[in-house]
Enzyme design. Sequence first.
Site: not given
Ligand code: DQA
Length: 146
Positions: A10-11, A18, A23, A74, A77, A80, A98, A100-101, A107
């Site tokens: 998502p997102n 964003r 990011y 990736n 959210a 978590h 796994e 994550h950017l 964080r």
């Molecule tokens: C993320 C980190 C997550 O905590 C966040 O909710 C994202 C992006 C990252 O790529 O850093 O949507 O996965």
Amino acid sequence: MPSVLILNGPNLNLLGTRQPDVYGKTTLADVHGMCKDEAARLGLTITFEQSNHEGVLIDLIHAAKGTHDAIVLNAGAYTHTSIALMDAIASVELPVVEVHLSNIHAREEFRHTSYIAPVAVGQICGFGAKGYLMALDALSERLVTT
Ligand code: DQA
């Protein structure tokens, strides 16, 4: 040629606009392009997907079994929160890296927990879009040696 599914949650479709301070300004299309180049260099084929829906991500993980040799994930959210994604990964028994950017451990506290980590071969975070390339690199070595 080994085949890798690169799955974005998502997102992540909003990458580039964003929270660029967190990011970066690289778009998801840019990440796809970078992954295509790296995959060609490594001798991998890739499929690149994004969904904002947990169930769609689970369906794509299920469909990866028998179609792909590994997954770069990736989960945004859902990382978590989603026991369902964790169970899906455990069910298909494919190696998952796994990504994550951002550095989720530097964080908010709620981002320190990952339901993906216990079922992943490893986690790469904090290196921006380059993390996807690092994941492909790690998987390519694993896919030729296993
Ligand atoms: C993320 C980190 C997550 O905590 C966040 O909710 C994202 C992006 C990252 O790529 O850093 O949507 O996965």
